[in-house]
Design a protein around this motif. Structure first.
Motif, PDB file in Angstrom:
ATOM      1  N   GLN A  12       1.836 -65.229 -12.701  1.00 46.76           N
ATOM      2  CA  GLN A  12       2.204 -66.579 -11.939  1.00 46.76           C
ATOM      3  C   GLN A  12       1.092 -66.533 -10.813  1.00 46.76           C
ATOM      4  OE1 GLN A  12       6.194 -65.280  -9.893  1.00 46.76           O
ATOM      5  NE2 GLN A  12       7.155 -66.203 -11.666  1.00 46.76           N
ATOM      6  N   ALA A  13       1.044 -67.750 -10.356  1.00 48.19           N
ATOM      7  CA  ALA A  13      -0.062 -68.112  -9.474  1.00 48.19           C
ATOM      8  C   ALA A  13       0.014 -67.158  -8.074  1.00 48.19           C
ATOM      9  CB  ALA A  13       0.231 -69.663  -8.810  1.00 48.19           C
ATOM     10  N   GLY A  14      -0.954 -66.831  -7.640  1.00 49.88           N
ATOM     11  CA  GLY A  14      -0.903 -65.769  -6.386  1.00 49.88           C
ATOM     12  C   GLY A  14      -1.020 -64.451  -7.050  1.00 49.88           C
ATOM     13  N   GLY A  15      -0.956 -64.131  -8.336  1.00 47.27           N
ATOM     14  CA  GLY A  15      -0.947 -62.689  -8.907  1.00 47.27           C
ATOM     15  C   GLY A  15      -2.357 -62.358  -9.068  1.00 47.27           C
ATOM     16  N   SER A  16      -2.527 -61.009  -9.788  1.00 43.74           N
ATOM     17  CA  SER A  16      -3.689 -60.600 -10.002  1.00 43.74           C
ATOM     18  C   SER A  16      -3.673 -59.880 -11.459  1.00 43.74           C
ATOM     19  CB  SER A  16      -3.974 -59.214  -9.131  1.00 43.74           C
ATOM     20  OG  SER A  16      -4.029 -59.619  -7.773  1.00 43.74           O
ATOM     21  N   ARG A  66     -12.346 -64.254  -4.544  1.00 42.98           N
ATOM     22  CA  ARG A  66     -11.093 -64.192  -5.323  1.00 42.98           C
ATOM     23  C   ARG A  66     -11.280 -63.030  -6.502  1.00 42.98           C
ATOM     24  NH1 ARG A  66      -8.286 -67.836  -8.286  1.00 42.98           N
ATOM     25  NH2 ARG A  66     -10.360 -69.069  -8.623  1.00 42.98           N
ATOM     26  N   ASN A  83      -7.821 -61.745  -8.315  1.00 46.95           N
ATOM     27  CA  ASN A  83      -6.743 -61.826  -7.202  1.00 46.95           C
ATOM     28  C   ASN A  83      -6.650 -63.436  -7.124  1.00 46.95           C
ATOM     29  OD1 ASN A  83      -6.793 -59.090  -7.212  1.00 46.95           O
ATOM     30  ND2 ASN A  83      -8.252 -59.001  -5.620  1.00 46.95           N
ATOM     31  N   SER A  84      -5.436 -63.308  -6.519  1.00 47.35           N
ATOM     32  CA  SER A  84      -5.054 -65.073  -5.870  1.00 47.35           C
ATOM     33  C   SER A  84      -5.291 -65.940  -7.009  1.00 47.35           C
ATOM     34  CB  SER A  84      -5.660 -65.361  -4.707  1.00 47.35           C
ATOM     35  OG  SER A  84      -5.957 -64.256  -3.695  1.00 47.35           O
ATOM     36  N   LEU A  85      -4.633 -65.634  -8.130  1.00 43.51           N
ATOM     37  CA  LEU A  85      -4.829 -66.534  -9.214  1.00 43.51           C
ATOM     38  C   LEU A  85      -4.156 -67.921  -9.151  1.00 43.51           C
ATOM     39  CD1 LEU A  85      -4.763 -63.559 -12.181  1.00 43.51           C
ATOM     40  CD2 LEU A  85      -6.467 -65.370 -11.862  1.00 43.51           C
ATOM     41  N   LYS A  86      -4.972 -68.843  -9.619  1.00 47.29           N
ATOM     42  CA  LYS A  86      -4.533 -70.220  -9.755  1.00 47.29           C
ATOM     43  C   LYS A  86      -4.451 -70.597 -10.869  1.00 47.29           C
ATOM     44  CE  LYS A  86      -7.483 -70.878  -5.616  1.00 47.29           C
ATOM     45  NZ  LYS A  86      -8.622 -71.998  -4.742  1.00 47.29           N
ATOM     46  N   ASP A  89      -7.282 -71.308 -13.269  1.00 52.36           N
ATOM     47  CA  ASP A  89      -7.974 -70.066 -13.669  1.00 52.36           C
ATOM     48  C   ASP A  89      -7.492 -70.069 -15.131  1.00 52.36           C
ATOM     49  OD1 ASP A  89      -7.560 -68.826 -10.564  1.00 52.36           O
ATOM     50  OD2 ASP A  89      -9.669 -69.590 -11.411  1.00 52.36           O
ATOM     51  N   SER A 123       2.286 -71.953 -12.501  1.00 51.81           N
ATOM     52  CA  SER A 123       2.684 -72.511 -11.111  1.00 51.81           C
ATOM     53  C   SER A 123       4.027 -72.110 -10.917  1.00 51.81           C
ATOM     54  CB  SER A 123       2.210 -73.938 -11.257  1.00 51.81           C
ATOM     55  OG  SER A 123       2.997 -74.518 -12.035  1.00 51.81           O
TER      56      SER A 123
END
Length: 123
Positions: A12-16, A66, A83-86, A89, A123
């Protein structure tokens, strides 16, 4: 040198995620290692690279702050901590190795490539 990239997945977005690039055949110590990515319909783009000794790194502006590239020459492996995946990415990520000494960010400057690992960010 043969390279194998792994560690991709769905997040999920925000994950790593942490990608690994395992080398075989020859020691990775003598090569600059780079990570690239390619999204559908787009050209392969530079993400990050690390020099032989691991003393110097360089990142694309889109991932700076990130992503972190690192290497463990004793394990013949390089890594990309993301980190902080969008959602933007999302791509197939490739690791590559180059025997060229210098500021290298173009795919054509890398001699060896892994097979790629899919990273999908929802997202």
């Amino acid at each position: 040198v043969q390279l194998q990239a792994y560690g991709g997945g769905l997040v999920q977005a925000g994950g790593s995620l942490r990608l690994s690039c395992a080398a075989s055949g020859r020691t990775l110590r003598g090569y600059t290692v780079g990570w690239f990515r390619q999204a559908p319909g787009k050209e392969r783009e530079f993400v990050a690279r690390i020099y032989r000794s691991g003393s110097a790194t360089y990142y694309a502006d889109s991932v700076k702050g990130r992503f972190t590239i690192s290497r463990d020459n004793a394990k013949n492996t390089a890594y990309l901590q993301m980190n902080s995946l969008k959602p933007e990415d999302t791509a197939v990520y490739y690791c590559a190795a180059s025997s060229i000494v210098g500021f290298i960010t173009a795919p054509s400057e890398y001699n060896y490539w892994g097979q790629g690992t899919q990273v999908t960010v929802s997202s």
